[in-house]
Design a protein around this motif. Structure first.
Motif, mmCIF file in Angstrom:
data_model
loop_
_atom_site.group_PDB
_atom_site.id
_atom_site.type_symbol
_atom_site.label_atom_id
_atom_site.label_comp_id
_atom_site.label_asym_id
_atom_site.label_seq_id
_atom_site.Cartn_x
_atom_site.Cartn_y
_atom_site.Cartn_z
ATOM 1 N N ALA A 108 0.829 -1.209 0.000
ATOM 2 C CA ALA A 108 0.000 0.000 0.000
ATOM 3 C C ALA A 108 0.859 1.253 0.000
ATOM 4 C CB ALA A 108 -0.921 -0.006 1.216
ATOM 5 N N ARG A 109 1.911 1.268 0.815
ATOM 6 C CA ARG A 109 2.748 2.457 0.878
ATOM 7 C C ARG A 109 3.558 2.628 -0.402
ATOM 8 N NH1 ARG A 109 7.147 4.199 5.593
ATOM 9 N NH2 ARG A 109 7.706 6.201 4.617
ATOM 10 N N SER A 110 4.074 1.530 -0.948
ATOM 11 C CA SER A 110 4.868 1.624 -2.181
ATOM 12 C C SER A 110 4.028 2.116 -3.345
ATOM 13 C CB SER A 110 5.483 0.258 -2.520
ATOM 14 O OG SER A 110 6.528 -0.072 -1.640
ATOM 15 N N VAL A 111 2.847 1.535 -3.501
ATOM 16 C CA VAL A 111 1.989 1.926 -4.623
ATOM 17 C C VAL A 111 1.483 3.351 -4.445
ATOM 18 C CG1 VAL A 111 -0.167 1.421 -5.854
ATOM 19 C CG2 VAL A 111 1.332 -0.450 -5.127
ATOM 20 N N GLY A 112 1.207 3.732 -3.210
ATOM 21 C CA GLY A 112 0.658 5.055 -2.956
ATOM 22 C C GLY A 112 1.669 6.178 -2.929
ATOM 23 N N GLU A 113 2.965 5.846 -2.852
ATOM 24 C CA GLU A 113 3.987 6.893 -2.730
ATOM 25 C C GLU A 113 3.907 7.948 -3.826
ATOM 26 O OE1 GLU A 113 8.862 7.326 -2.408
ATOM 27 O OE2 GLU A 113 7.938 5.706 -3.557
ATOM 28 N N PRO A 114 3.768 7.592 -5.117
ATOM 29 C CA PRO A 114 3.699 8.632 -6.154
ATOM 30 C C PRO A 114 2.524 9.590 -5.968
ATOM 31 C CG PRO A 114 4.134 6.487 -7.135
ATOM 32 C CD PRO A 114 3.764 6.233 -5.712
ATOM 33 N N ALA A 166 3.668 2.322 -10.980
ATOM 34 C CA ALA A 166 3.986 3.149 -12.145
ATOM 35 C C ALA A 166 2.742 3.736 -12.796
ATOM 36 C CB ALA A 166 4.783 2.327 -13.161
ATOM 37 N N ILE A 167 1.577 3.078 -12.628
ATOM 38 C CA ILE A 167 0.364 3.554 -13.302
ATOM 39 C C ILE A 167 -0.609 4.257 -12.366
ATOM 40 C CG2 ILE A 167 0.523 1.720 -15.032
ATOM 41 C CD1 ILE A 167 -1.893 0.375 -13.563
ATOM 42 N N VAL A 168 -0.293 4.327 -11.059
ATOM 43 C CA VAL A 168 -1.262 4.857 -10.105
ATOM 44 C C VAL A 168 -1.591 6.326 -10.387
ATOM 45 C CG1 VAL A 168 0.366 5.631 -8.323
ATOM 46 C CG2 VAL A 168 -1.888 4.754 -7.660
ATOM 47 N N ASN A 169 -0.662 7.046 -11.036
ATOM 48 C CA ASN A 169 -0.892 8.445 -11.385
ATOM 49 C C ASN A 169 -1.466 8.619 -12.787
ATOM 50 O OD1 ASN A 169 -0.375 10.354 -9.313
ATOM 51 N ND2 ASN A 169 1.794 9.803 -9.361
ATOM 52 N N ASN A 170 -1.895 7.508 -13.400
ATOM 53 C CA ASN A 170 -2.471 7.559 -14.748
ATOM 54 C C ASN A 170 -1.536 8.262 -15.738
ATOM 55 O OD1 ASN A 170 -4.917 6.307 -13.904
ATOM 56 N ND2 ASN A 170 -5.634 8.287 -13.132
ATOM 57 N N PRO A 171 -0.326 7.718 -15.940
ATOM 58 C CA PRO A 171 0.635 8.383 -16.819
ATOM 59 C C PRO A 171 0.190 8.370 -18.281
ATOM 60 C CG PRO A 171 1.397 6.178 -16.292
ATOM 61 C CD PRO A 171 0.182 6.430 -15.432
ATOM 62 N N LYS A 172 0.704 9.349 -19.018
ATOM 63 C CA LYS A 172 0.458 9.385 -20.454
ATOM 64 C C LYS A 172 1.538 8.631 -21.218
ATOM 65 C CE LYS A 172 -1.980 13.803 -20.221
ATOM 66 N NZ LYS A 172 -1.994 15.238 -20.619
ATOM 67 N N VAL A 173 2.679 8.429 -20.563
ATOM 68 C CA VAL A 173 3.782 7.661 -21.151
ATOM 69 C C VAL A 173 4.288 6.688 -20.086
ATOM 70 C CG1 VAL A 173 6.078 7.735 -22.190
ATOM 71 C CG2 VAL A 173 4.481 9.617 -22.588
ATOM 72 N N LEU A 174 4.396 5.419 -20.441
ATOM 73 C CA LEU A 174 4.906 4.405 -19.522
ATOM 74 C C LEU A 174 6.087 3.707 -20.179
ATOM 75 C CD1 LEU A 174 4.531 2.804 -16.856
ATOM 76 C CD2 LEU A 174 3.048 1.242 -18.132
ATOM 77 N N LEU A 175 7.223 3.687 -19.490
ATOM 78 C CA LEU A 175 8.417 3.002 -19.973
ATOM 79 C C LEU A 175 8.646 1.754 -19.140
ATOM 80 C CD1 LEU A 175 11.111 2.641 -21.494
ATOM 81 C CD2 LEU A 175 12.148 4.189 -19.820
ATOM 82 N N ALA A 176 8.749 0.604 -19.795
ATOM 83 C CA ALA A 176 9.062 -0.660 -19.137
ATOM 84 C C ALA A 176 10.398 -1.150 -19.696
ATOM 85 C CB ALA A 176 7.966 -1.686 -19.389
ATOM 86 N N ASP A 177 11.429 -1.118 -18.860
ATOM 87 C CA ASP A 177 12.785 -1.466 -19.282
ATOM 88 C C ASP A 177 13.086 -2.907 -18.896
ATOM 89 O OD1 ASP A 177 15.408 -1.564 -20.033
ATOM 90 O OD2 ASP A 177 16.056 0.166 -18.864
ATOM 91 N N GLU A 178 13.040 -3.813 -19.871
ATOM 92 C CA GLU A 178 13.257 -5.243 -19.661
ATOM 93 C C GLU A 178 12.399 -5.766 -18.501
ATOM 94 O OE1 GLU A 178 14.825 -7.156 -21.595
ATOM 95 O OE2 GLU A 178 16.440 -6.073 -22.599
ATOM 96 N N PRO A 179 11.081 -5.582 -18.566
ATOM 97 C CA PRO A 179 10.234 -5.918 -17.414
ATOM 98 C C PRO A 179 10.101 -7.404 -17.137
ATOM 99 C CG PRO A 179 8.875 -5.353 -19.302
ATOM 100 C CD PRO A 179 10.295 -5.067 -19.700
#
Length: 258
Positions: A108-114, A166-179
């Motif tokens: 919860a804290r990790s996802v909510g941090e942004p 990474a998506i909790v802020n509803n980004p317009k650009v998402l980068l996944a580096d070797e996910p």
């Protein structure tokens, strides 16, 4: 898919090292990412994939060329409007989920941090709702995972938590580096399903995937850019690149993957 260019790099050049050890790692690279598309950047080790995408996201500076986000210059300094907008509107997924998650923090804290960093003063109920929505999108039951710690997660679960953050802020650009590189084969299907769900939820989001796994690329990407020794060897629709590569280096990559 929308045709609008969201993020564009033009004639990007990059050097590392000093004086006699100085070497060029990107040579006049131009690439555009459109709203609603998934662009895969592929190539062998040392091809410049991660360097290029980090420059596109403003995490590294280019020594030549320009980067624009929604038409605004990103490369003219951290105070530039384009840079600030890109940092606000982008999300990042790294290779190793456990390295990107604080072992002392709950999910919860990790996802909510942004949310706390970007929306100071947001109420706890709103934060909890957004965190639950993000976890649900990536296929993790919020009531089960919100109070867990990274040590309680499998590799695939940890990566999906990292994607949720990474998506909790509803980004317009998402980068996944070797996910997928640190994830076992069985969990990769769940990661692919998570990205598919994200794209359904946010159809205008641009997704950039850096990968050497052509199986992942085949399932995710609409378009491919092939890098080799810092140069663009080939680019085009995924189906055409994988079925009818026009470049010898691309054919070598595909044959090795097969």
């Amino acid at each position: 898919m929308a045709n609008d260019v969201v993020l564009q790099g033009s004639h990007i050049g990059k050097w590392f090292g000093r004086r006699s050890e100085r070497r060029q790692v990107l040579f006049d690279v131009s690439v555009a990412v459109h709203a609603g598309e998934c662009l895969a950047v592929i190539g062998g080790s040392g091809s410049g994939k991660s360097t290029l995408t980090r420059i596109l996201l403003g995490l590294e500076t280019a020594d030549a060329g320009t980067v624009t986000y929604q038409g605004a210059d990103v490369t003219c300094g951290s105070r530039a409007a384009g840079y600030q907008a890109l940092r606000r509107d982008s999300g990042l997924v790294y290779q190793d989920p456990f390295a990107s998650l604080n072992p002392r923090w709950t999910v919860a804290r990790s996802v909510g941090e942004p949310l706390h960093l970007r929306h100071r003063g947001m109420g706890s109920d709103d934060v909890a709702r957004r965190c639950a929505e993000a976890l649900d999108t990536v296929g993790l039951e919020p009531s089960t995972f919100l109070n867990r710690y990274p040590v309680d997660l499998s590799g695939g679960q940890a990566q999906r938590v990292a994607i949720a953050r990474a998506i909790v802020n509803n980004p317009k650009v998402l980068l996944a580096d070797e996910p997928m590189s640190a994830i076992d084969v069985a969990a990769r299907v769940q990661i692919l399903e998570a990205f598919a769900a994200i794209r359904r939820r946010t159809p205008d989001m641009a997704l950039i995937v850096v990968s050497h796994d052509l199986g992942v690329v085949q399932h995710l990407a609409d378009r491919i850019v092939v890098l080799h020794d810092g140069r663009v060897e080939e680019e085009g629709p995924t189906a055409r690149i994988l079925r009818e590569p026009r470049n010898a280096y691309t054919r070598t990559l595909i044959e090795a993957a097969s």
